[in-house]
Design a protein around this motif. Structure first.
Motif, PDB file in Angstrom:
ATOM      1  N   MET A  55       5.836  -4.367 -11.890  1.00 51.31           N
ATOM      2  CA  MET A  55       5.255  -3.998 -10.602  1.00 51.31           C
ATOM      3  C   MET A  55       4.342  -5.109 -10.082  1.00 51.31           C
ATOM      4  N   GLY A  56       3.594  -5.732 -10.990  1.00 51.91           N
ATOM      5  CA  GLY A  56       2.714  -6.825 -10.583  1.00 51.91           C
ATOM      6  C   GLY A  56       3.497  -7.998 -10.030  1.00 51.91           C
ATOM      7  N   ILE A  57       4.641  -8.293 -10.648  1.00 51.90           N
ATOM      8  CA  ILE A  57       5.455  -9.414 -10.158  1.00 51.90           C
ATOM      9  C   ILE A  57       6.020  -9.099  -8.782  1.00 51.90           C
ATOM     10  N   SER A  58       6.534  -7.870  -8.649  1.00 49.71           N
ATOM     11  CA  SER A  58       7.153  -7.524  -7.356  1.00 49.71           C
ATOM     12  C   SER A  58       6.103  -7.360  -6.275  1.00 49.71           C
ATOM     13  N   GLY A  59       4.885  -6.922  -6.670  1.00 53.69           N
ATOM     14  CA  GLY A  59       3.812  -6.820  -5.689  1.00 53.69           C
ATOM     15  C   GLY A  59       3.835  -5.562  -4.857  1.00 53.69           C
ATOM     16  N   ILE A  60       4.654  -4.602  -5.220  1.00 51.58           N
ATOM     17  CA  ILE A  60       4.639  -3.317  -4.505  1.00 51.58           C
ATOM     18  C   ILE A  60       4.594  -2.195  -5.542  1.00 51.58           C
ATOM     19  N   PRO A  61       4.148  -0.989  -5.154  1.00 54.54           N
ATOM     20  CA  PRO A  61       4.098   0.127  -6.116  1.00 54.54           C
ATOM     21  C   PRO A  61       5.493   0.564  -6.553  1.00 54.54           C
ATOM     22  N   LEU A  62       6.069  -0.185  -7.461  1.00 50.37           N
ATOM     23  CA  LEU A  62       7.479  -0.005  -7.807  1.00 50.37           C
ATOM     24  C   LEU A  62       7.708   1.205  -8.703  1.00 50.37           C
ATOM     25  N   LEU A  63       6.692   1.530  -9.544  1.00 53.54           N
ATOM     26  CA  LEU A  63       6.887   2.622 -10.502  1.00 53.54           C
ATOM     27  C   LEU A  63       7.040   3.966  -9.796  1.00 53.54           C
ATOM     28  N   ASN A  64       6.643   4.028  -8.520  1.00 56.05           N
ATOM     29  CA  ASN A  64       6.825   5.277  -7.793  1.00 56.05           C
ATOM     30  C   ASN A  64       8.292   5.614  -7.626  1.00 56.05           C
ATOM     31  N   THR A 119      -3.324   6.076   1.424  1.00 54.97           N
ATOM     32  CA  THR A 119      -3.776   4.780   0.920  1.00 54.97           C
ATOM     33  C   THR A 119      -4.192   3.837   2.029  1.00 54.97           C
ATOM     34  N   GLY A 120      -4.014   4.244   3.275  1.00 53.96           N
ATOM     35  CA  GLY A 120      -4.391   3.353   4.370  1.00 53.96           C
ATOM     36  C   GLY A 120      -3.321   2.340   4.712  1.00 53.96           C
ATOM     37  N   ALA A 121      -2.067   2.597   4.303  1.00 54.77           N
ATOM     38  CA  ALA A 121      -0.974   1.729   4.757  1.00 54.77           C
ATOM     39  C   ALA A 121      -0.786   1.889   6.256  1.00 54.77           C
ATOM     40  N   LEU A 122      -1.072   3.092   6.748  1.00 53.11           N
ATOM     41  CA  LEU A 122      -1.191   3.296   8.187  1.00 53.11           C
ATOM     42  C   LEU A 122      -2.686   3.406   8.472  1.00 53.11           C
ATOM     43  N   ASP A 123      -3.123   2.721   9.489  1.00 50.32           N
ATOM     44  CA  ASP A 123      -4.548   2.660   9.797  1.00 50.32           C
ATOM     45  C   ASP A 123      -5.073   4.063  10.142  1.00 50.32           C
ATOM     46  N   LEU A 151       0.804  -1.222   0.000  1.00 52.70           N
ATOM     47  CA  LEU A 151       0.000   0.000   0.000  1.00 52.70           C
ATOM     48  C   LEU A 151       0.838   1.273   0.000  1.00 52.70           C
ATOM     49  N   CYS A 152       2.036   1.213   0.534  1.00 58.31           N
ATOM     50  CA  CYS A 152       2.812   2.446   0.693  1.00 58.31           C
ATOM     51  C   CYS A 152       3.247   2.977  -0.669  1.00 58.31           C
ATOM     52  N   ILE A 153       2.827   4.205  -0.996  1.00 54.72           N
ATOM     53  CA  ILE A 153       3.249   4.793  -2.272  1.00 54.72           C
ATOM     54  C   ILE A 153       4.411   5.760  -2.081  1.00 54.72           C
ATOM     55  N   ARG A 154       5.042   5.714  -0.958  1.00 53.94           N
ATOM     56  CA  ARG A 154       6.268   6.489  -0.683  1.00 53.94           C
ATOM     57  C   ARG A 154       6.041   7.988  -0.816  1.00 53.94           C
TER      58      ARG A 154
END
Lengths: 257, 265
Positions: free
Chosen positions: B137-146, A90-94, A39-42
């Motif tokens: 990104m789908g393979i890694s399973g995290i928002p990698l493109l960020n 995104t709700g990565a933190l509640d 969920l974390c979009i950094r």
């Protein structure tokens, strides 16, 4: 590490999601590490609102988690002001977490060999003096949940209870630095550890590793057969108390009516 | 008034805002918080649609707050097109600065010549890269493109710089891009940027378009020469590559007499 183990490690575990280290915490309200990484979009909003500069942006040392928020309690612990959970987009933190008591980002663990209070107690018991001992009690004094998360056993030994939320203030303030962090360290929630794995997991691992050693263990029909032979009938063993039982209490008189 | 003056002032305001917002937050004024991945102004939430898409795909969760933060960016793109890129993106400003530096130093880089073939190829490449990125990104399973979202990285690094006084390793990515920018003209924006590609997909049927209104133009082709995306503004005004920057409208000499090349709804 042989090739098979290395393959198991790289292919079975997602290198992006399972990366745990002592004294590395997610901000309060974080979901489980796997879901957090999904969920974390950094976006660094939690870093921005943190008034204590506790939350930092992970650098290259965190490998693939670069850019995600981390608390390094050895530098600066979380002071549980609860500003970060509600700003997460995104709700990565509640988002609905406001009570500091309900935070669960880790558990502090005291190393009894390095803790000054423990050394003091040991020296007083054994009579050997090393000169290191001191009554420090810093962790007990700085804990935000005094007498709940850390209690003093025998008035001197700090012991961490289940109410510890893992804020890491004790780690920040602990004066003892060891090669492996400090005398008290925080273990993040969800840290995978084979020692903590369930009984059946360990048992199956042991059985697989050395089947010859465990030949005597009964299984299946044989086990049932042996269990059926156990009877509840027959003579019971006499139980003996190793002290005398008072049959009457002084001053009381049995009323026979 | 020229569109470019408006554009440049908005760009500079956004660029300075990147550094002012962390200072305000340090002073505990939480009116604006966030970076260009996602930002809150008051109670209005906005977020990079691609970042939200990745989070949804990776976690298989869609929360109400995610939807709320999508509304304004998507509406903006549907009405005005990809103005995020041309009016606000800090990296676009950086590339334009590099361009003017190059002109002053008289470094000549071959700007790709316009051709119909090239436009199609560029668009295919951009979408292909976006799909490839989503696949990885789908393979890694995290928002990698960020990690390779230039505006997000720049703004978050600005935040880290203001708040802690250092930059993290992500800055290496931006520095690499800036160095490469000296040799290849706007290559990141035109070929790679996943955020831009995704926004242009959303803005496929946008309201505001560049259009040639007058049939009898002098055919000076200055609009094609100036177009930063290397397309033909007279023809490709509604193309996915156009980011509605308005440079062609500014430069068109026929506009002074009769409206020829104009933004049209």
């Amino acid at each position: 590490m042989n090739l098979k183990e290395r393959l198991q490690k790289t292919l079975s575990e997602n290198p992006f999601k399972g990366f745990f280290k002592k004294n590395r915490l997610r901000p309060p309200g974080a979901r489980g590490e796997k879901q957090f990484m999904e969920l974390c979009i950094r976006c660094a909003r939690c870093i921005e609102v943190c008034p204590y500069d506790s939350i930092k942006r992970a650098d290259l040392f965190e490998k693939l988690q670069i850019g995600t928020p981390y608390i390094f309690p050895e530098d600066r612990a979380c002071y549980l002001c609860m500003k970060c959970p509600e700003v997460c987009p995104t709700g990565a933190l509640d988002n609905k977490l406001f009570e500091p008591e309900k935070v669960n980002i880790g558990k502090a663990v005291i190393s009894q060999e390095d803790c000054l209070n423990f050394i003091y107690f040991k020296e007083e018991e054994t009579g050997k003096i090393t000169g290191k001992a001191m009554i420090c009690s810093t962790c007990y004094n700085v804990c935000p949940f005094t007498d709940e998360a850390i209690v003093m056993e025998k008035y001197i030994l700090p012991v961490i209870t289940e109410k510890c939320v893992g804020c890491g203030i004790c780690v920040e303030k602990c004066p003892v630095k060891t090669t492996d962090g400090k005398a008290v360290n925080v273990v993040p929630t969800g840290m995978g550890n084979e020692k903590d794995a369930g009984y059946y997991y360990r048992r199956s691992k042991i059985l697989k590793s050395d089947p010859q050693k465990y030949k005597d263990i009964l299984k299946g029909d044989k086990l049932i057969e042996k269990k059926q032979n156990i009877s509840t009938f027959g003579e019971k063993k006499q139980f003996k108390y190793d002290f005398e039982i008072n049959t009457s209490i002084e001053g009381w008189e049995m009323n026979e009516d | 008034m020229k569109i470019k003056t408006i554009r440049r002032s908005v760009q500079i305001a956004v660029f300075l805002g990147m550094f002012i917002v962390p200072v305000l937050n340090i002073l505990e004024i939480y009116f604006i918080k966030g970076t260009f991945y996602s930002i809150d102004i008051g109670s209005i939430a906005m977020a990079d649609p691609l970042a939200i898409l990745q989070a949804v795909v990776a976690s298989k969760m869609f929360t109400y707050s995610m939807f709320a933060s999508l509304v304004i960016p998507v509406l903006l793109v549907l009405i005005f097109g990809r103005i995020w890129c041309s009016f606000m993106c800090p990296y676009y400003l950086v590339t334009e600065m590099i361009d003017s530096i190059k002109k002053k130093l008289k470094i000549k880089t071959k700007k790709t010549e316009y051709s119909d073939h090239l436009t199609v190829k560029t668009n295919m490449f951009r979408l292909g890269f976006l799909l490839f990125g989503l696949f990885v990104m789908g393979i890694s399973g995290i928002p990698l493109l960020n990690l390779i979202s230039a505006p997000g990285v720049i703004s978050s690094q600005a935040l880290v710089l203001v708040k802690f006084g250092y930059v993290t390793f992500e800055m290496a990515f931006i520095i690499t891009l800036i160095v490469l920018e000296f040799f290849y003209y706007k290559f990141w924006c035109r070929y790679f940027c996943p955020t831009g590609s995704f926004l242009s997909l959303i803005g496929l049927k946008r309201l505001l378009k560049v259009e040639k209104v007058n049939e009898n133009c002098s055919m000076c082709l200055s609009c094609i020469k100036t177009c930063p995306m290397a397309i033909n503004p007279m023809k490709d005004g509604s193309s996915v590559a156009c980011n509605n920057c308005g440079d062609c409208v500014d430069i068109c000499p026929d506009n002074k007499k009769t409206p020829t090349l104009k933004f049209k709804i």
